[in-house]
Design a protein around this motif. Sequence first.
Motif, PDB file in Angstrom:
ATOM      1  N   PRO A   1       0.823  -1.213   0.000  1.00  0.00           N
ATOM      2  CA  PRO A   1       0.000   0.000   0.000  1.00  0.00           C
ATOM      3  C   PRO A   1       0.852   1.256   0.000  1.00  0.00           C
ATOM      4  O   PRO A   1       1.909   1.313   0.620  1.00  0.00           O
ATOM      5  CB  PRO A   1      -0.804  -0.130   1.292  1.00  0.00           C
ATOM      6  N   ASP A   2       0.353   2.286  -0.695  1.00  0.00           N
ATOM      7  CA  ASP A   2       1.023   3.577  -0.741  1.00  0.00           C
ATOM      8  C   ASP A   2       0.147   4.613  -0.034  1.00  0.00           C
ATOM      9  O   ASP A   2       0.240   4.809   1.170  1.00  0.00           O
ATOM     10  CB  ASP A   2       1.314   3.965  -2.179  1.00  0.00           C
ATOM     11  N   GLN A   3      -0.760   5.270  -0.773  1.00  0.00           N
ATOM     12  CA  GLN A   3      -1.617   6.298  -0.203  1.00  0.00           C
ATOM     13  C   GLN A   3      -3.064   5.814  -0.106  1.00  0.00           C
ATOM     14  O   GLN A   3      -3.558   5.135  -1.007  1.00  0.00           O
ATOM     15  CB  GLN A   3      -1.580   7.563  -1.068  1.00  0.00           C
ATOM     16  N   ILE A   4      -3.735   6.176   0.977  1.00  0.00           N
ATOM     17  CA  ILE A   4      -5.165   5.913   1.099  1.00  0.00           C
ATOM     18  C   ILE A   4      -5.918   6.926   0.247  1.00  0.00           C
ATOM     19  O   ILE A   4      -5.728   8.135   0.400  1.00  0.00           O
ATOM     20  CB  ILE A   4      -5.630   5.995   2.567  1.00  0.00           C
ATOM     21  N   VAL A   5      -6.763   6.454  -0.652  1.00  0.00           N
ATOM     22  CA  VAL A   5      -7.546   7.354  -1.502  1.00  0.00           C
ATOM     23  C   VAL A   5      -9.015   7.415  -1.068  1.00  0.00           C
ATOM     24  O   VAL A   5      -9.734   8.346  -1.442  1.00  0.00           O
ATOM     25  CB  VAL A   5      -7.453   6.951  -2.983  1.00  0.00           C
TER      26      VAL A   5
ATOM     27  N   GLN B   1     -11.462   6.096   2.522  1.00  0.00           N
ATOM     28  CA  GLN B   1     -11.652   5.310   3.746  1.00  0.00           C
ATOM     29  C   GLN B   1     -12.944   5.768   4.404  1.00  0.00           C
ATOM     30  O   GLN B   1     -13.151   6.962   4.609  1.00  0.00           O
ATOM     31  CB  GLN B   1     -10.475   5.491   4.698  1.00  0.00           C
TER      32      GLN B   1
ATOM     33  N   THR C   1     -11.586   0.633   2.582  1.00  0.00           N
ATOM     34  CA  THR C   1     -10.359   1.401   2.395  1.00  0.00           C
ATOM     35  C   THR C   1      -9.801   1.059   1.030  1.00  0.00           C
ATOM     36  O   THR C   1      -9.668  -0.121   0.686  1.00  0.00           O
ATOM     37  CB  THR C   1      -9.305   1.090   3.463  1.00  0.00           C
TER      38      THR C   1
ATOM     39  N   TRP D   1      -6.450   1.862  -1.462  1.00  0.00           N
ATOM     40  CA  TRP D   1      -5.094   2.383  -1.491  1.00  0.00           C
ATOM     41  C   TRP D   1      -4.560   2.405  -2.923  1.00  0.00           C
ATOM     42  O   TRP D   1      -4.862   1.511  -3.721  1.00  0.00           O
ATOM     43  CB  TRP D   1      -4.131   1.485  -0.714  1.00  0.00           C
ATOM     44  N   SER D   2      -3.726   3.385  -3.221  1.00  0.00           N
ATOM     45  CA  SER D   2      -2.816   3.260  -4.358  1.00  0.00           C
ATOM     46  C   SER D   2      -1.680   2.340  -3.906  1.00  0.00           C
ATOM     47  O   SER D   2      -1.569   2.018  -2.716  1.00  0.00           O
ATOM     48  CB  SER D   2      -2.279   4.628  -4.773  1.00  0.00           C
TER      49      SER D   2
ATOM     50  N   LYS E   1       2.601   0.867  -4.248  1.00  0.00           N
ATOM     51  CA  LYS E   1       3.982   1.188  -4.563  1.00  0.00           C
ATOM     52  C   LYS E   1       4.456   0.335  -5.744  1.00  0.00           C
ATOM     53  O   LYS E   1       3.858  -0.690  -6.066  1.00  0.00           O
ATOM     54  CB  LYS E   1       4.862   0.921  -3.340  1.00  0.00           C
TER      55      LYS E   1
END
Length: 247
Positions: free
Chosen positions: A27-31, A33, A210, A212-213, A215
């Motif tokens: 996971p990178d960023q939460i887009v 939630q 949730t 996520w973007s 990595k």
Amino acid sequence: MKTSLLALALALSSVSAADFKPLLAQPDQIVLQDDFSKSGPFNKQHWGARQGTQWSVEDGVLRGRPSTPEFQAKKKDHFGYEPRISAPVTPAQFIAQFSVRFSGGSETAIVPFLEFGHHVCRLRLTKDGAELLVDGESLKVAESKELKYEPEKWYHVLAEMKGDEFVIQFTDGPTLHAKHAGFSKPPEKGGNGLGIAGPKDGMVEIDNITLWSIKPEEQPGWAAKRGMLPKSEPVQISKQKAKKKAD
């Protein structure tokens, strides 16, 4: 070595809530939630109700119902007989965790399903098991006789798409995996991201989502974990059958 591989295989065959973690992607960023704790209209920046179906936040969940009889009477197709919704904020490559429950109504040849990219990757649930369909529902790339459509049951889901691979886990259930070139293609305009459709004339409830973007790097040890997952031979679905399902 054999003992450790057996332990890994057993762990992947039935995931519990305690160790429900990504297998493929990091996971990178939460887009997005949301636990839907505040009742009222749904957030139209995050969600898109489809086919005129009715959605609102009620009793701590995002709840969907079919379109109204008045709406259906005006349509020649896409009547909204089953509640449908999508989350267009879903990244093209993603991790998605959520809970979903279906109730009332009836199963059809199309619904209920979970979808990741409109007509890109669709998991159809039936009373006899589940099938993972790709390429406009024309190719079955994985299936499970264990994962069945059960009204009133909460399904707790973790899905990942990275490169040309897709993996989906169910708490206390199976893990399905597939490779397909379509997963790595840029989504078409209006690709819709995560999508959910409930039973005909029934209801859908969504909770604790949730998105996520991801990595660039995959999860350490993914190659070994992938080798332990059930393997399925792709099965081509007739064009006529696929066309009937393409909804």
